[in-house]
Design an enzyme around this catalytic site. Structure first.
Site, PDB file in Angstrom:
ATOM      1  N   HIS A 403       0.902  -1.179  -0.099  1.00 23.77           N
ATOM      2  CA  HIS A 403       0.013  -0.053   0.007  1.00 23.77           C
ATOM      3  C   HIS A 403       0.719   1.345   0.064  1.00 23.77           C
ATOM      4  O   HIS A 403       0.484   2.191  -0.651  1.00 23.77           O
ATOM      5  CB  HIS A 403      -0.851  -0.150   1.180  1.00 23.77           C
ATOM      6  CG  HIS A 403      -2.280  -0.720   0.822  1.00 23.77           C
ATOM      7  ND1 HIS A 403      -3.395  -0.831   1.787  1.00 23.77           N
ATOM      8  CD2 HIS A 403      -2.626  -1.614  -0.212  1.00 23.77           C
ATOM      9  CE1 HIS A 403      -4.226  -1.525   1.171  1.00 23.77           C
ATOM     10  NE2 HIS A 403      -3.946  -1.803   0.265  1.00 23.77           N
ATOM     11  N   ARG A 498      38.634  21.284  12.599  1.00 22.67           N
ATOM     12  CA  ARG A 498      39.745  21.533  13.700  1.00 22.67           C
ATOM     13  C   ARG A 498      38.949  22.720  14.544  1.00 22.67           C
ATOM     14  O   ARG A 498      38.804  23.698  13.722  1.00 22.67           O
ATOM     15  CB  ARG A 498      40.949  21.856  13.107  1.00 22.67           C
ATOM     16  CG  ARG A 498      41.721  20.643  12.499  1.00 22.67           C
ATOM     17  CD  ARG A 498      42.872  21.250  12.152  1.00 22.67           C
ATOM     18  NE  ARG A 498      43.968  20.104  11.646  1.00 22.67           N
ATOM     19  CZ  ARG A 498      44.231  19.700  10.465  1.00 22.67           C
ATOM     20  NH1 ARG A 498      43.457  20.310   9.499  1.00 22.67           N
ATOM     21  NH2 ARG A 498      45.045  18.773  10.372  1.00 22.67           N
ATOM     22  N   ARG A 545      36.293  17.958  15.468  1.00 19.83           N
ATOM     23  CA  ARG A 545      37.184  17.230  16.397  1.00 19.83           C
ATOM     24  C   ARG A 545      37.383  18.196  17.892  1.00 19.83           C
ATOM     25  O   ARG A 545      37.734  19.245  17.388  1.00 19.83           O
ATOM     26  CB  ARG A 545      38.504  17.052  15.760  1.00 19.83           C
ATOM     27  CG  ARG A 545      39.355  16.250  16.406  1.00 19.83           C
ATOM     28  CD  ARG A 545      40.886  16.344  16.289  1.00 19.83           C
ATOM     29  NE  ARG A 545      41.435  17.737  16.096  1.00 19.83           N
ATOM     30  CZ  ARG A 545      42.553  17.709  15.400  1.00 19.83           C
ATOM     31  NH1 ARG A 545      43.167  16.520  14.824  1.00 19.83           N
ATOM     32  NH2 ARG A 545      42.915  18.664  15.273  1.00 19.83           N
ATOM     33  N   GLU A 642      45.716   8.229  15.643  1.00 17.67           N
ATOM     34  CA  GLU A 642      46.949   9.102  15.258  1.00 17.67           C
ATOM     35  C   GLU A 642      48.236   8.664  16.375  1.00 17.67           C
ATOM     36  O   GLU A 642      49.249   9.257  16.167  1.00 17.67           O
ATOM     37  CB  GLU A 642      46.633  10.582  15.849  1.00 17.67           C
ATOM     38  CG  GLU A 642      45.497  11.100  15.220  1.00 17.67           C
ATOM     39  CD  GLU A 642      45.436  12.462  15.825  1.00 17.67           C
ATOM     40  OE1 GLU A 642      45.677  13.436  15.233  1.00 17.67           O
ATOM     41  OE2 GLU A 642      44.486  12.608  16.885  1.00 17.67           O
TER      42      GLU A 642
HETATM   43  C1  PEP Z   1      46.539  14.364  12.076  1.00 20.71           C
HETATM   44  O1  PEP Z   1      47.188  14.261  12.877  1.00 20.71           O
HETATM   45  O2  PEP Z   1      46.605  14.031  10.937  1.00 20.71           O
HETATM   46  C2  PEP Z   1      45.287  15.102  12.112  1.00 20.71           C
HETATM   47  C3  PEP Z   1      44.763  15.280  10.979  1.00 20.71           C
HETATM   48  O3  PEP Z   1      45.365  16.103  12.921  1.00 20.71           O
HETATM   49  P1  PEP Z   1      46.277  17.493  13.340  1.00 20.71           P
HETATM   50  O4  PEP Z   1      47.065  17.719  11.974  1.00 20.71           O
HETATM   51  O5  PEP Z   1      45.210  18.466  13.571  1.00 20.71           O
HETATM   52  O6  PEP Z   1      47.325  17.009  14.397  1.00 20.71           O
HETATM   53 MG    MG Z   2      46.593  15.026  14.823  1.00 14.90          MG
END
Ligand code: PEP
Ligand code: MG
Length: 765
Positions: A403, A498, A545, A642
């Site tokens: 439907h 950022r 972030r 990271e």
């Molecule tokens: C990174 O570390 O790759 C990242 C994107 O963060 P930033 O460059 O701000 O440390």
């Molecule tokens: Mg970084």
């Protein structure tokens, strides 16, 4: 006026008395079509019920001031009216007429307390042009006069389901002119049931479309089950195609309680063909007879019990006038040029694009904005308000004749039904194009708008189309002012927003705001800045972030005098470890994102930087919850990878719960290779392609992929084409590049994706 009419007394012209369903059951009965016996409690009876009891005025008052677009208000009014109807006593003379008719039916079929189906049958002057599909209720397996009376009132009340009120208002039906009749009909305990269109409802071609599934027809009609689909060529009198679909559930009568229950289809039936040749022969013969009798293409429902076909409903196909040849012709002929994400049944034609919005709960309907593609397990009539806003509709379940699919055709909204997987394979906020004729869902946008599909022919010219990639190509943003330029790249979202520039632009260290009791000001600065980005990108996703500034960047700011003197700030007090030491800053950030979500910018996710242990993730999520913003529920919560530790422990993070991961290769490279990214003396040793860095990247992407966690990259390596090519091979979900690199990266991604497909195809040769 008769309160009740048996089917024999009715014809298709009796819609004002018996409603569409009741009138057509009468018509079919008199045409010698097998219809289970029954009677109709007329629309006039309902009208007498509401006027004689005086509730009509109360109902009209409640509807007079209702704003149908105010969903909570609509639902409240609907509930109140329904409650009023089911709690109001039926006047004696009406009650007596119903009791006598039920007793007569029992006598006619020679059964005590005959089991019946009770279905509402709505009336409206121009009913044939609007199917009212699914707008009212059906109650099955009802037996005994008390239950009959209760369910009749429930049918009356169903005229005021929220969705029915909405649908009438949208289609300009006057509420007070739409009355309701109730069909009481001997129940057919169908072993198999479904629907039959006597011509193709999408194209109007002389081809019957029959859908069938196990058990009662409710599964097919409501779209709960994806039925087998048969196309029958009327000219050559042969089955043109028969598609067996996996039928997961069925509706049947519980042998113990007699109630209608939804059960899992036994394994041996799930993939078994439903319709035998003999079933199809009976059905198609009846289909021809019905179309001939009415002199018009018809939409019917049928059930089969003990190998005998019963027709349970018939109505004119309501969509054929809307069929637009241009729309039908615009399906793509060169699928291979496009990435097909999923396939289903072409339920309503048209080639349109839009942003995927996955609806899992009805209270999420608000997120459908004009031009979005509504993706859901199964469209239901409650979704009509949102369906109207959508540019297209894609469902996991349901057939082309459920439907809701009928309504999408009426509304002229392209629809692909029964993909089996759309809600899992389509990514929220990603861009897709759907071909509602072929039943295909493509990556990227190259279709038109539902209103002017054919007006924009160039969009479907493959040569002129934008590059389509499965892997999202996003952009990094660090300054609110740069948002528009970043957006102009056509990026699929912001893979890294950022905050450092936005926060430090105040000229004051953030903790000074907190120390001086000016947290509100800090929150406001963040809201103002982030807003400029999310507004431009809305509804594309933006991953915010949280603060990650090394101490040297704070020193020059007002209040930064006491920042520690670190020998190597890159290895120092930064990222999430500092934020957990100064939780009020982090909380201010969470509050800012929360505020924006509350303003409707639900396209922002949160990402924590520089984590070295899952315990940090846990703590950060707790702080977020402390401000009343629940990670994973209210907001997507992810992390950057990271530090090698995070790449190595990625499974533990996943187990702790993350919505997404983004590889920060700038830091990952420096920490893996012991090369300070800010130190020019070692710059020549700073190499993202170093096998150790690549191994950590590969590991992270593959572990995320295995766990179904979105994995992206926002470090500089994501702007380097030859690295991006490898990331696509590893299975990365998206790549976030610098503004200037987006175009090139998109080309690289497209090439890499094609190469993967080509290699796979060649292997199969
Ligand atoms: C990174 O570390 O790759 C990242 C994107 O963060 P930033 O460059 O701000 O440390
Ligand atoms: Mg970084």
């Amino acid at each position: 006026m008769n309160y009740v009419e048996f089917f024999k007394q009715l014809s298709k012209d009796d819609i004002p008395i018996a409603g569409g369903k009741g009138a057509n059951l009468g018509e079919l009965t008199n045409a010698g079509i097998p219809v289970p016996p029954g009677f109709v409690i007329t629309a006039g009876t309902y009208q007498k019920f509401i006027t004689e009891t005086g509730i009509v005025d109360q109902i009209n008052d409640m509807l007079a001031t209702l704003d149908i677009n105010n969903t909570p208000e609509l639902q409240k009014v609907a509930e109140d009216i329904k409650q009023l109807i089911v709690t109001t006593d039926i006047p004696d003379d009406i009650q007596t007429a119903i009791i006598e008719s039920y007793n007569k039916l029992c006598m006619d079929v020679e059964k005590d307390d005959v089991v019946v189906a009770i279905r509402s049958s709505a009336t409206a002057e121009d009913l044939p042009d609007a199917s009212f599909a699914g707008q009212q209720d059906t109650y099955l397996n009802i037996s005994g006069i008390d239950d009959v009376l209760t369910n009749v009132r429930m049918c009356w009340a169903s005229l005021f389901e929220a969705r029915a009120i909405f649908y009438r208002a949208e289609n300009d039906f006057d509420h007070s002119k739409v009355l309701i009749a109730v069909v009481v009909q001997q129940m057919v305990n169908s072993e198999k049931a479904g629907v039959m269109f006597t011509v193709d409802p999408s194209t109007g071609e002389e081809e019957m479309l029959i859908e069938g599934a196990w058990g009662l027809g409710e599964g097919v009609v409501s779209g709960t089950v994806t039925p087998d689909t048969c196309r029958y060529d009327k000219a050559n009198d042969e089955v043109k195609s028969y598609r067996i679909n996996t039928k997961k559930t069925m509706f049947t009568k519980d042998p113990e309680t007699g109630a209608t229950v939804q059960i899992e289809v036994p394994d041996d039936l799930k993939d078994k063909r439903v319709l035998t040749d003999s079933d199809l022969e009976q059905l198609t013969q009846l289909g021809r007879k019905i179309q001939k009798h009415y002199g018009a293409p018809m939409d019917t429902e049928w059930g089969i019990e003990n190998d005998k076909v019963y027709m349970l409903q018939a109505r004119p196909i309501t969509t054929l006038d809307n069929i637009d040849v241009a729309k039908n012709a615009e399906s793509l002929d060169d699928d291979e040029e496009r990435v097909i994400i999923t396939r289903g049944l072409g339920a309503s034609p048209g080639l349109v694009s839009g942003t995927v919005k996955i609806i899992r709960e009805l209270d999420e309907l608000d997120k459908i904005l004009d031009g979005d593609i509504l993706v859901t397990t199964m469209t239901t009539p409650d979704m009509v308000p949102a369906m109207k806003r959508a540019n297209g509709i894609v469902t996991d379940e349901g057939g082309v004749t459920c439907h809701a699919a009928i309504i999408s055709r009426e509304l002229g909204i392209p629809c692909v039904a029964g993909t089996g997987e759309a809600t899992t394979v389509l990514e929220e906020n990603s861009k897709i194009t759907i071909d509602g004729k072929k039943g295909l869902v493509y990556e990227g946008e190259f279709g038109g708008d539902k209103d002017d599909v054919e007006a924009d022919e160039t969009q479907i010219n493959v040569g002129a189309a934008p590059i389509v990639t499965v892997t999202d190509v996003k952009v990094n943003v660090s300054m609110a002012e740069a948002a528009k330029k970043a957006y102009a790249t056509g990026a699929d979202g912001v893979g890294l927003l950022r905050t450092e520039h936005m926060m430090l632009a105040t000229g004051i260290v953030p903790y000074k705001f907190i120390d001086e009791g000016r947290e509100d000001e800090l929150v406001q600065v963040l809201v103002d800045n982030i807003l400029k980005v999310v507004d431009v990108f809305y509804p594309k996703t933006v991953w915010y972030r949280t603060l990650d500034a090394p101490t040297d960047e704070f020193k020059t700011l007002e209040g930064g005098e006491n920042e520690p003197d670190e020998a190597n700030p890159m290895l120092g007090w930064r990222g999430i470890k500092r934020e957990l030491d100064q939780p009020d800053i982090l909380k201010a950030e969470f509050k800012a994102i929360k505020k924006l979500h509350e303003k409707g910018y639900t396209n922002i996710g949160i990402m924590i930087p520089l984590s070295q242990s899952p315990a940090e993730l846990v703590k950060a999520k707790e702080l977020c919850a402390e401000v009343g913003f629940i990670p994973h529920k209210d907001v997507d919560f992810g992390m950057m990878v990271e530090i090698p530790a995070a790449a190595i422990l990625i499974d533990e993070y996943i187990a702790e719960g993350i919505d997404f991961v983004s590889l920060g290769t700038n830091d990952l490279t420096q920490y893996t290779l012991a090369v300070d990214r800010n130190n020019e003396f070692v710059a020549k040793h700073y190499r993202e392609e170093h096998p150790a860095v690549m191994a950590l990247i590969e590991r992270t992407i593959k572990h995320c992929a295995a766990a179904g966690v979105t994995c992206s990259i926002c470090g500089q390596a994501g702007s380097v084409p030859h690295i991006v090519e490898k990331l696509v091979k590893f299975g990365i979900t998206s790549v976030s590049s610098n503004t200037d690199a987006v175009e090139e990266v998109r080309k690289t991604v497209a090439r890499a994706e094609k190469k993967i497909m080509l290699d796979a195809a060649r292997k199969q040769l």
